[in-house]
Each structure stands twice: as C-alpha cells, then as structure tokens.
Motif scaffolding. Structure first.
Motif, short mmCIF file in Angstrom:
data_model
loop_
_atom_site.label_atom_id
_atom_site.label_comp_id
_atom_site.label_asym_id
_atom_site.label_seq_id
_atom_site.Cartn_x
_atom_site.Cartn_y
_atom_site.Cartn_z
N GLY A 266 -9.56 1.33 -7.69
CA GLY A 266 -8.96 0.08 -8.10
C GLY A 266 -8.69 -0.82 -6.91
N ILE A 267 -8.36 -2.08 -7.22
CA ILE A 267 -8.04 -3.06 -6.19
C ILE A 267 -7.00 -4.02 -6.71
N PHE A 268 -6.01 -4.33 -5.88
CA PHE A 268 -5.06 -5.42 -6.12
C PHE A 268 -5.35 -6.48 -5.08
N ALA A 269 -5.32 -7.74 -5.46
CA ALA A 269 -5.64 -8.80 -4.51
C ALA A 269 -4.86 -10.07 -4.85
N CYS A 270 -4.53 -10.80 -3.82
CA CYS A 270 -3.92 -12.13 -3.99
C CYS A 270 -4.04 -12.86 -2.67
N GLY A 271 -4.05 -14.17 -2.72
CA GLY A 271 -4.15 -14.97 -1.51
C GLY A 271 -3.54 -16.34 -1.73
N GLY A 272 -4.04 -17.28 -0.98
CA GLY A 272 -3.53 -18.65 -1.08
C GLY A 272 -3.69 -19.36 0.24
N TYR A 273 -2.92 -20.46 0.42
CA TYR A 273 -3.05 -21.33 1.57
C TYR A 273 -1.75 -21.34 2.38
N ASP A 274 -1.89 -21.33 3.72
CA ASP A 274 -0.72 -21.43 4.58
C ASP A 274 -0.38 -22.90 4.83
N PRO A 275 0.70 -23.20 5.56
CA PRO A 275 1.08 -24.60 5.79
C PRO A 275 0.03 -25.43 6.51
N ASP A 276 -0.89 -24.76 7.23
CA ASP A 276 -1.96 -25.47 7.91
C ASP A 276 -3.23 -25.56 7.07
N ALA A 277 -3.12 -25.21 5.78
CA ALA A 277 -4.22 -25.31 4.82
C ALA A 277 -5.32 -24.28 5.08
N HIS A 278 -5.03 -23.23 5.84
CA HIS A 278 -5.97 -22.13 5.96
C HIS A 278 -5.85 -21.23 4.73
N GLN A 279 -6.98 -20.76 4.23
CA GLN A 279 -6.98 -19.93 3.02
C GLN A 279 -7.08 -18.46 3.41
N ARG B 218 0.84 -1.21 0.00
CA ARG B 218 0.00 0.00 0.00
C ARG B 218 0.87 1.25 0.00
N GLY B 219 1.90 1.24 0.84
CA GLY B 219 2.76 2.40 0.90
C GLY B 219 3.49 2.67 -0.40
N ALA B 220 3.84 1.62 -1.14
CA ALA B 220 4.59 1.79 -2.39
C ALA B 220 3.79 2.54 -3.44
N ILE B 221 2.46 2.45 -3.38
CA ILE B 221 1.62 3.12 -4.38
C ILE B 221 0.72 4.18 -3.75
N ALA C 46 -8.02 8.24 -5.91
CA ALA C 46 -7.49 9.26 -6.83
C ALA C 46 -6.09 9.73 -6.43
N GLN C 47 -5.70 9.57 -5.16
CA GLN C 47 -4.38 9.98 -4.71
C GLN C 47 -3.31 8.91 -4.92
N SER C 48 -3.74 7.72 -5.29
CA SER C 48 -2.80 6.60 -5.43
C SER C 48 -2.06 6.69 -6.76
N ALA C 49 -0.94 5.97 -6.82
CA ALA C 49 -0.16 5.87 -8.06
C ALA C 49 0.05 4.40 -8.39
N PRO C 50 -1.05 3.72 -8.77
CA PRO C 50 -0.93 2.28 -9.00
C PRO C 50 -0.12 1.97 -10.25
N THR C 51 0.55 0.85 -10.24
CA THR C 51 1.26 0.34 -11.41
C THR C 51 0.79 -1.08 -11.66
N THR D 210 -8.10 -5.04 -10.61
CA THR D 210 -9.36 -4.55 -11.18
C THR D 210 -9.47 -3.06 -10.91
N ASP D 211 -9.96 -2.31 -11.91
CA ASP D 211 -10.25 -0.91 -11.70
C ASP D 211 -11.62 -0.60 -12.28
N LEU D 212 -11.98 0.68 -12.35
CA LEU D 212 -13.31 1.05 -12.80
C LEU D 212 -13.55 0.72 -14.27
N THR D 213 -12.50 0.49 -15.04
CA THR D 213 -12.65 0.28 -16.48
C THR D 213 -12.47 -1.16 -16.91
N ARG D 214 -11.97 -2.02 -16.06
CA ARG D 214 -11.71 -3.40 -16.48
C ARG D 214 -11.82 -4.33 -15.29
N GLY D 215 -12.19 -5.58 -15.60
CA GLY D 215 -12.33 -6.58 -14.55
C GLY D 215 -13.77 -7.01 -14.38
#
Length: 489
Positions: free
Chosen positions: A419-432, A338-341, A441-446, A399-404
């Motif tokens: 816009g939104i950036f998202a990712c996830g997955g499973y930990d070693p205990d199989a929790h998702q 979050r801080g990077a963008i 408007a103040q963000s600088a997404p890439t 995803t942003d307002l124009t695509r997704g």
C-alpha cells in the motif's frame, strides 16, 4: 494468438502453419492481418513444399528462427520462401511441442527488416505459447486447460499489444475445500469437481476475445483474455460465477479480477507487468469464500487515539523548527507517520517541470521486519500516475493492491509493497512537493492515516507563514547526500 503477435512485432500479417510430415509441406491453418495473395504455382497458395524450400526445412528441424528481406543476400531457397510469403520482410518462428516441430508462425511486414531483438521476442512468445497454439488454433476453441507458463506468456503478449483497443482482462478463481481431504469427497471425486469446473470455465469464456483458460496450481484457475472497450469485465465474471454456482458441488470459490486498459508505466517489461497483474487479481479475491468482503471503517468511526497523539507531537516538533528546510519539515512528517504504522519506506520529492525528484528518503530500522530488498527511489513523471498527481495538489491518497488507480497498484505489486499513502501541496515559495509512505506485510495501516497525513503535510508546507525567519533554500539539495531518518527507540 495472432492479433497480439501482430502488435508486438508491428507485423502486417501473422499466420499459423502446420507441418504435414507425410506430404512434406507446411500448410497455413490460421491468418490474422492483411494477407497478400500468395505467389502463383505454390500448391494452391496456402501450403509450401519443403522439398522446394530446403532453407525452411532446415529452420524447422533446427528449431531456429529465420528472417529475410528483399534486397538482402539470399540463397535460392530463401528467395523462393520470401516470394511465397508475399512481403518484403518475413520471419519464420518454429512451433515446437515437446521434442516435435508442430509447425511455424509466419510473420510479414512492409516497413523494415526484423531486428535481432524482435526476432528474440518472437521466439520467446511463440515458444511459451506453443502448446496452446498447437491445440487451440487447429482444433478450434480451447478444449483443454493450458498451463501456467502459457497463461503468463499470453498475458505478456496482450500487454505488448494495444491495450486501449484490446484491454487485458485477467480473472482468477480458487477452490476452497470444506475439508483437507478434497472437501470430504475423497481425492478421486475432488478431481472430478476440478474437471467439471475446468470444462465449465472453458465453455463459458468461449465468447471472450482471444482467451486462454489455465490451471495455475494449488486449486487455482486463471482466465486471461483480450477484451473490448465496451466490455464490462464485472458482468462477464458475474456470468461465469453464476454458472459455477450452478454446479452444486460442496465447495466455496473465491474470485478476483483486474483489467488493464493502458500500457503500464512500471514495470516496463511485459513479463513483469503480467506477473504484477496476476498478483493484483489475486489480491482482489473475495476476502470470504461467500463473496462478501469484510466491512471497512465507516465515516463515523472514531480516529484512533494514537493518531491524535501523532498529530499533536508532529505539530509541536514543527513549531520548534521554523528555519529548517522544507524537505526536512516534510521528512519529519513522513518519518513520524511511517513509524505510527510501522511502514516500510517513505520518500519526499519536489516536483520540477512535471517530474517528481526524490530529495529525502527513510525506511524502517533494521530488526523490525522489512521488504528485502527495498527499491531505490526513482524520479518519475507525475502525469503517469493520476492518483499521485492529485495527491501532489493536496488531496490525500491511499492505494493498496485491491483499490485505487491501476498504475499505482501495478507499481506496488512489482516493487513488493502492499500500500501507499501520499499527500503534497505547495510551499510559500510556490514549490510543489509530494510525500509518499509505503507499507508492506509487517505494517499496520489504518485508513485514517490519509486525512491525518494531509493535515500534517499542509501544516509543514504552510508554516512558518508570516514568521520573520527565512526558510533555508532548497537549491543546495541536489549536491547533498540523501538523509536517512529513523524512529528513535
């Protein structure tokens, strides 16, 4: 007019009736649904005398709705009115244009009496659409522009109906003058250009289903219609664009569109969903008046140095926290990303029986610009958002307002994000798990943040694998206060 009212009120029949003052009667001019044969001896069945039904005359004059059911307590005039409408449950909604009662919408159904909430919904929809109902349904196809209020009401009514069979199709077109004084034409000539465009839009959309063409203000026109599952909105818009280009006027026009084919998950209010859909259509307008979109970075574009340093720093911090709870490790990834963008907000959620439960959140520190107010995280069913469901399986999503995915975009528009950036997955205990980062408007997404986020999330989830230091259990999290993170200055 009628089809989406049928759906919104679960009606068998919806009819538009005009008040003929000289004859003191109400005459049906349009019917949708399965109209039962009218009662006999009622002036041919398609009109009803106000002198014989004083209750109806009172309703029309007062502008209030009337509802009645067989078996209820009814005056003689009300009983005759219900008999004439030919159904066990009936609703009369006056159509008032200005200060004059133009007529009424007559609604019937079989199963149950109309509830107060349904009556209120019918009154709101009919009141908002009154100018369009009175003009379009009697004179035939629309011959003049509707206003923004009628446009929004029509979109909300379509969203209340069956979007699978009648998708909402919403188009916006904005005139861009070559000069501030009406494109160098002078204001009078510019008004003629607007008039020609309005007439052309109305003419070229006559074949669209249940369509309203409106002037939204600021040289912007809107088209909202009920499509068909086999329709191609892109092809329909292309045909209208080509016709407008043939006008030959010295103006540029940008176009945007959105199609909604299933009930919105968020926002749930049809009116709020209609406003969000309009925002998405506007966001999708051509970035250049010529219709050419600005190029996005190609697959071979270099990853910015800032993101390379971000990954190195995050991996180093993760190495130093092998015994931290998984939610803390993911919160580190989320906050650094979050801080990077200069993102607005992030959430970390754990998937429990198909529901994403928020366990950590953070937002932009005050004084650096922010969405106001920021929405509070809400648990949500993962199956309702297909793109987020894929992200929770480990596939990075942007995803942003124009695509997704449309459901994700409707949420962004209604919540005030871009816009939104998202990712996830499973930990070693199989929790998702799922990490979401929201931009404004103040963000600088890439676009490169998506694959970078995927790598960092997977590192946080999989490490420490094989390290002889047990992870802290997450079961205590629900009883803890949500921890807010911020970038260290």
């Amino acid at each position: 007019m009628s089809a989406h009212l049928c759906s919104a009120l679960e009606a068998r029949t919806v009819q538009l009736a005009e008040l003929e003052g000289a004859a003191q009667r109400l005459r049906v001019v349009l019917t949708s649904g399965r109209a039962r044969e009218r009662g006999t001896g009622r002036e041919g069945g398609d009109a009803i005398s106000l002198t014989q039904h004083p209750q109806l005359e009172e309703v029309l004059l007062d502008g209030e709705a009337w509802a009645g059911s067989v078996g209820g307590t009814l005056a003689e005039g009300e009983r005759l009115l219900l008999e004439w409408m030919g159904a066990p449950h009936a609703l009369v909604l006056p159509v008032v244009v200005g200060l004059r009662t133009w007529g009424a919408v007559l609604v019937t159904r079989e199963q149950a009496a109309f509830t107060p909430d349904e009556i209120a919904l019918g009154q709101v929809l009919v009141a908002a659409m009154a100018p369009v109902l009175a003009r379009r349904d009697v004179e035939g196809p629309q011959s003049a522009l509707a206003d923004a209020h009628a446009f929004h009401a029509h979109a909300a009514a379509l969203i209340s109906g069956s979007l699978v069979q009648r998708p909402l199709q919403l188009v916006v077109a904005r005139i861009h003058w070559l000069r501030q004084d009406g494109g160098g034409l002078g204001w009078e000539a510019a008004d003629e250009v607007r008039g020609r465009m309005a007439a052309l839009l109305i003419d070229r959309t006559r074949s669209w289903g249940d369509v309203v063409v409106a002037e939204l203000g600021g040289d912007e026109f809107g088209i909202v219609a009920a499509g068909r599952p086999s329709d191609s909105l892109e092809a329909k818009v292309a045909g209208v664009r080509e016709a407008v280009r043939g006008m030959g006027d010295p103006v540029d026009i940008t176009w945007g569109s959105i199609e909604i084919t299933e009930p919105p998950v968020h926002p749930r209010s049809p009116e709020e969903a209609a406003a969000a859909a309009l925002q998405l259509a506007r966001a999708s307008r051509d970035l250049e008046p010529s219709g050419v979109r600005a190029a996005s970075p190609g697959a071979g574009a270099p990853v910015p140095d800032e993101l390379v340093r971000l990954v190195a720093d995050v991996f180093g911090e993760l190495d130093a926290m092998p015994s931290e709870r998984m939610s803390h490790r993911l919160a580190l990834v989320a906050e650094r990303s979050r801080g990077a963008i200069n993102g607005a907000l992030w959430w970390v959620g754990r998937v429990e029986e198909g529901v994403v439960v928020n366990v950590r959140q953070g937002r932009r520190p005050s004084g650096r610009g922010a969405v106001d107010p920021l929405p509070e995280p809400e648990d949500f069913e993962l199956a309702s958002y297909r793109a987020s469901a894929d992200a929770a399986e480990g596939l990075a999503m942007h995803t942003d307002l124009t695509r997704g995915d449309v459901q994700e975009r409707l949420y962004l528009a209604a919540a005030g994000f871009e816009g939104i950036f998202a990712c996830g997955g499973y930990d070693p205990d199989a929790h998702q798990w799922l990490v979401e980062i929201f931009t404004d408007a103040q963000s600088a997404p890439t676009p490169w943040l998506a694959p970078v986020l995927e790598g960092m999330v997977q590192a946080a989830l999989s490490f420490p694998r094989g390290v002889d230091v047990p992870l802290q259990p997450e079961e205590a999290l629900p009883g803890e206060p949500v921890r807010l993170w911020s970038v260290a200055d």
